[in-house]
Design a protein around this motif. Structure first.
Motif, PDB file in Angstrom:
ATOM      1  N   THR A 260       0.833  -1.210   0.000  1.00  0.00           N
ATOM      2  CA  THR A 260       0.000   0.000   0.000  1.00  0.00           C
ATOM      3  C   THR A 260       0.862   1.253   0.000  1.00  0.00           C
ATOM      4  O   THR A 260       0.610   2.203  -0.757  1.00  0.00           O
ATOM      5  CB  THR A 260      -0.923   0.002   1.228  1.00  0.00           C
ATOM      6  OG1 THR A 260      -1.706  -1.200   1.236  1.00  0.00           O
ATOM      7  CG2 THR A 260      -1.841   1.201   1.217  1.00  0.00           C
ATOM      8  N   ALA A 261       1.886   1.273   0.848  1.00  0.00           N
ATOM      9  CA  ALA A 261       2.779   2.429   0.915  1.00  0.00           C
ATOM     10  C   ALA A 261       3.527   2.626  -0.400  1.00  0.00           C
ATOM     11  O   ALA A 261       3.737   3.770  -0.850  1.00  0.00           O
ATOM     12  CB  ALA A 261       3.760   2.269   2.073  1.00  0.00           C
ATOM     13  N   ALA A 262       3.929   1.524  -1.032  1.00  0.00           N
ATOM     14  CA  ALA A 262       4.674   1.629  -2.289  1.00  0.00           C
ATOM     15  C   ALA A 262       3.800   2.210  -3.396  1.00  0.00           C
ATOM     16  O   ALA A 262       4.258   3.036  -4.196  1.00  0.00           O
ATOM     17  CB  ALA A 262       5.196   0.249  -2.696  1.00  0.00           C
ATOM     18  N   ILE A 263       2.535   1.790  -3.455  1.00  0.00           N
ATOM     19  CA  ILE A 263       1.632   2.340  -4.468  1.00  0.00           C
ATOM     20  C   ILE A 263       1.404   3.830  -4.233  1.00  0.00           C
ATOM     21  O   ILE A 263       1.354   4.625  -5.181  1.00  0.00           O
ATOM     22  CB  ILE A 263       0.291   1.576  -4.471  1.00  0.00           C
ATOM     23  CG1 ILE A 263       0.466   0.224  -5.148  1.00  0.00           C
ATOM     24  CG2 ILE A 263      -0.799   2.371  -5.171  1.00  0.00           C
ATOM     25  CD1 ILE A 263       0.808   0.306  -6.617  1.00  0.00           C
ATOM     26  N   TYR A 264       1.296   4.217  -2.982  1.00  0.00           N
ATOM     27  CA  TYR A 264       1.136   5.653  -2.687  1.00  0.00           C
ATOM     28  C   TYR A 264       2.378   6.424  -3.126  1.00  0.00           C
ATOM     29  O   TYR A 264       2.273   7.539  -3.677  1.00  0.00           O
ATOM     30  CB  TYR A 264       0.876   5.872  -1.200  1.00  0.00           C
ATOM     31  CG  TYR A 264       0.786   7.334  -0.838  1.00  0.00           C
ATOM     32  CD1 TYR A 264      -0.363   8.063  -1.146  1.00  0.00           C
ATOM     33  CD2 TYR A 264       1.854   7.987  -0.226  1.00  0.00           C
ATOM     34  CE1 TYR A 264      -0.445   9.415  -0.840  1.00  0.00           C
ATOM     35  CE2 TYR A 264       1.777   9.338   0.090  1.00  0.00           C
ATOM     36  CZ  TYR A 264       0.624  10.039  -0.229  1.00  0.00           C
ATOM     37  OH  TYR A 264       0.553  11.382   0.067  1.00  0.00           O
ATOM     38  N   ALA A 265       3.559   5.847  -2.896  1.00  0.00           N
ATOM     39  CA  ALA A 265       4.800   6.518  -3.296  1.00  0.00           C
ATOM     40  C   ALA A 265       4.902   6.629  -4.816  1.00  0.00           C
ATOM     41  O   ALA A 265       5.403   7.632  -5.337  1.00  0.00           O
ATOM     42  CB  ALA A 265       6.002   5.749  -2.745  1.00  0.00           C
ATOM     43  N   ILE A 266       4.402   5.620  -5.522  1.00  0.00           N
ATOM     44  CA  ILE A 266       4.482   5.633  -6.989  1.00  0.00           C
ATOM     45  C   ILE A 266       3.492   6.624  -7.583  1.00  0.00           C
ATOM     46  O   ILE A 266       3.832   7.417  -8.466  1.00  0.00           O
ATOM     47  CB  ILE A 266       4.230   4.222  -7.551  1.00  0.00           C
ATOM     48  CG1 ILE A 266       5.386   3.279  -7.168  1.00  0.00           C
ATOM     49  CG2 ILE A 266       4.062   4.247  -9.071  1.00  0.00           C
ATOM     50  CD1 ILE A 266       5.113   1.832  -7.510  1.00  0.00           C
ATOM     51  N   ALA A 267       2.254   6.579  -7.110  1.00  0.00           N
ATOM     52  CA  ALA A 267       1.181   7.368  -7.725  1.00  0.00           C
ATOM     53  C   ALA A 267       0.878   8.663  -6.998  1.00  0.00           C
ATOM     54  O   ALA A 267       0.180   9.521  -7.551  1.00  0.00           O
ATOM     55  CB  ALA A 267      -0.092   6.530  -7.799  1.00  0.00           C
ATOM     56  N   GLN A 268       1.392   8.813  -5.766  1.00  0.00           N
ATOM     57  CA  GLN A 268       1.057   9.984  -4.948  1.00  0.00           C
ATOM     58  C   GLN A 268      -0.457  10.176  -4.881  1.00  0.00           C
ATOM     59  O   GLN A 268      -0.974  11.286  -5.009  1.00  0.00           O
ATOM     60  CB  GLN A 268       1.724  11.240  -5.518  1.00  0.00           C
ATOM     61  CG  GLN A 268       3.238  11.222  -5.438  1.00  0.00           C
ATOM     62  CD  GLN A 268       3.738  11.262  -4.006  1.00  0.00           C
ATOM     63  OE1 GLN A 268       3.411  12.171  -3.244  1.00  0.00           O
ATOM     64  NE2 GLN A 268       4.540  10.272  -3.628  1.00  0.00           N
ATOM     65  N   SER A 269      -1.156   9.049  -4.680  1.00  0.00           N
ATOM     66  CA  SER A 269      -2.616   9.067  -4.703  1.00  0.00           C
ATOM     67  C   SER A 269      -3.149   8.187  -3.589  1.00  0.00           C
ATOM     68  O   SER A 269      -2.873   6.980  -3.550  1.00  0.00           O
ATOM     69  CB  SER A 269      -3.129   8.575  -6.058  1.00  0.00           C
ATOM     70  OG  SER A 269      -4.523   8.361  -6.025  1.00  0.00           O
ATOM     71  N   VAL A 270      -3.926   8.786  -2.684  1.00  0.00           N
ATOM     72  CA  VAL A 270      -4.554   8.015  -1.616  1.00  0.00           C
ATOM     73  C   VAL A 270      -5.586   7.032  -2.159  1.00  0.00           C
ATOM     74  O   VAL A 270      -5.626   5.870  -1.734  1.00  0.00           O
ATOM     75  CB  VAL A 270      -5.178   8.954  -0.562  1.00  0.00           C
ATOM     76  CG1 VAL A 270      -5.994   8.165   0.455  1.00  0.00           C
ATOM     77  CG2 VAL A 270      -4.095   9.755   0.148  1.00  0.00           C
ATOM     78  N   PRO A 271      -6.454   7.438  -3.106  1.00  0.00           N
ATOM     79  CA  PRO A 271      -7.414   6.472  -3.655  1.00  0.00           C
ATOM     80  C   PRO A 271      -6.752   5.240  -4.280  1.00  0.00           C
ATOM     81  O   PRO A 271      -7.249   4.128  -4.128  1.00  0.00           O
ATOM     82  CB  PRO A 271      -8.172   7.289  -4.713  1.00  0.00           C
ATOM     83  CG  PRO A 271      -8.096   8.691  -4.221  1.00  0.00           C
ATOM     84  CD  PRO A 271      -6.733   8.812  -3.602  1.00  0.00           C
ATOM     85  N   SER A 272      -5.633   5.426  -4.969  1.00  0.00           N
ATOM     86  CA  SER A 272      -4.938   4.285  -5.562  1.00  0.00           C
ATOM     87  C   SER A 272      -4.406   3.342  -4.489  1.00  0.00           C
ATOM     88  O   SER A 272      -4.509   2.113  -4.610  1.00  0.00           O
ATOM     89  CB  SER A 272      -3.780   4.777  -6.442  1.00  0.00           C
ATOM     90  OG  SER A 272      -4.255   5.555  -7.514  1.00  0.00           O
ATOM     91  N   ALA A 273      -3.833   3.920  -3.439  1.00  0.00           N
ATOM     92  CA  ALA A 273      -3.310   3.094  -2.352  1.00  0.00           C
ATOM     93  C   ALA A 273      -4.430   2.359  -1.638  1.00  0.00           C
ATOM     94  O   ALA A 273      -4.312   1.170  -1.320  1.00  0.00           O
ATOM     95  CB  ALA A 273      -2.537   3.970  -1.366  1.00  0.00           C
ATOM     96  N   LEU A 274      -5.547   3.057  -1.392  1.00  0.00           N
ATOM     97  CA  LEU A 274      -6.680   2.411  -0.732  1.00  0.00           C
ATOM     98  C   LEU A 274      -7.292   1.322  -1.607  1.00  0.00           C
ATOM     99  O   LEU A 274      -7.784   0.316  -1.090  1.00  0.00           O
ATOM    100  CB  LEU A 274      -7.746   3.451  -0.375  1.00  0.00           C
ATOM    101  CG  LEU A 274      -7.528   4.244   0.912  1.00  0.00           C
ATOM    102  CD1 LEU A 274      -8.651   5.249   1.110  1.00  0.00           C
ATOM    103  CD2 LEU A 274      -7.423   3.318   2.115  1.00  0.00           C
TER     104      LEU A 274
END
Length: 321
Positions: free
Chosen positions: A61-75
């Motif tokens: 989850t943290a890695a996806i947020y770092a890649i996309a800078q998007s809370v919805p994507s991480a969630l």
């Protein structure tokens, strides 16, 4: 928790995030890779313990947020694949000493007692409910409204060429409404199957390495659902005709349990054809028909419903080590 397990959990989480990243970066060719995102988390959970599985889910989850800078994507990754896989891996690893009053052979008094493992039927039920719950949560969080998507689908159909060139806007809109109307049904079905297949493949990989403590389940026999699922399915079928928000919720429930019942039906086919001549041909033809024609899904859905009604969920011990 050993440092090796932490390292494996971090690597697994990063691998899961990379598999899912194609969806976040809007790469249409990466959809199949995204569906494989649960596998690394399942490997960490089943091979190195539940804590490793939850750490892996958090890292993904943290890695996806770092890649996309998007809370919805991480969630989206956390709710749809990462957390459900970690929970399913935890359930698969649950076991308790099995009451055994029979006398043991001389010299075996200090041996580890046989274990009662968490029933596979309950794992299937949990995965189905988690897939449904994640779709409902994401639909609420992202503000899913079928009417908002219709113009975009109409434009896509207009630009697709072929038969759509001669279609009127009303015809394109009717097709768009049909496509959007299927999303609440198809999405939980695909997610449930992805989670189940990911957990199965993860268990197979860990078993080859010798790190899977759970004995190999007889899946054709153990793959079933509690009978309460029949009640939920019937209520969902009625709610689907209500329209509005209740109708959407009914569609999501129908889709998730339809996928689970279909898998139960396929498991019944494997069980019923054991030891029979032509078994390979029957199985091959059935899966080919599912892939190429799709409509045989209804047959296996009905078979899964019948098996669930005929064979009540048995929480008896599923394996001994």
């Amino acid at each position: 928790m050993q440092p090796t397990a932490i390292i494996i959990a971090i690597i697994s989480g990063l691998a899961s995030a990379l598999l899912f990243a194609g969806i976040v970066l809007q790469s249409s060719s990466a959809v199949s890779l995204a569906l494989a995102a649960p596998i690394p988390i399942a490997i960490a959970s089943l091979g190195w313990g539940s804590t490793a599985g939850f750490i892996s889910a958090a890292v993904a989850t943290a890695a996806i947020y770092a890649i996309a800078q998007s809370v919805p994507s991480a969630l989206t990754l956390l709710a749809s694949m990462a957390l459900p896989t970690a929970v399913a891996g935890h359930l698969v690893g649950l076991a308790r000493p099995l009451a055994d009053d029979s006398p043991r052979p001389l010299g075996a008094a200090n041996a580890a007692p046989p274990l009662d493992w968490y029933p596979l039927s309950r794992v299937l039920m949990a995965i189905t409910l988690m897939a449904i719950g994640s779709c409902i949560f994401l639909g609420w969080y992202l503000g899913f409204d079928p009417e908002d998507f219709i113009p975009a689908v109409v434009d896509a159909l207009r630009q697709s060429g072929g038969a759509m060139d001669t279609a009127t806007d009303d015809e394109r809109r009717a097709i768009a409404q049909l496509i959007i109307g299927l999303v609440p049904f198809v999405q939980p079905a695909v997610l449930a199957i992805s989670l189940i297949v990911g957990l199965y493949l993860g268990a197979a990989i860990v078993r080859v390495s010798g790190r899977l403590p759970r004995p190999k389940d007889d899946i054709p026999t153990s793959a079933q659902l509690p009978q309460i699922s029949l009640v939920i399915f019937a209520v969902a079928a009625g709610a689907a005709f209500a329209g509005g928000t209740i109708g959407l919720l009914g569609d999501v429930l129908l889709g998730g349990f339809a996928a689970a019942f279909t898998l139960v039906g396929l498991a019944a086919l494997h069980r019923r054809t054991r030891g029979r001549q032509g078994r390979f041909l029957v199985l091959f033809s059935s899966y080919a028909a599912l892939i190429l024609l799709s409509f045989p899904i209804v047959l296996f859905l009905a078979m899964g419903i019948y098996e669930t009604w005929r064979r009540p969920d048995d929480p008896a011990p599923t394996g001994r080590n």
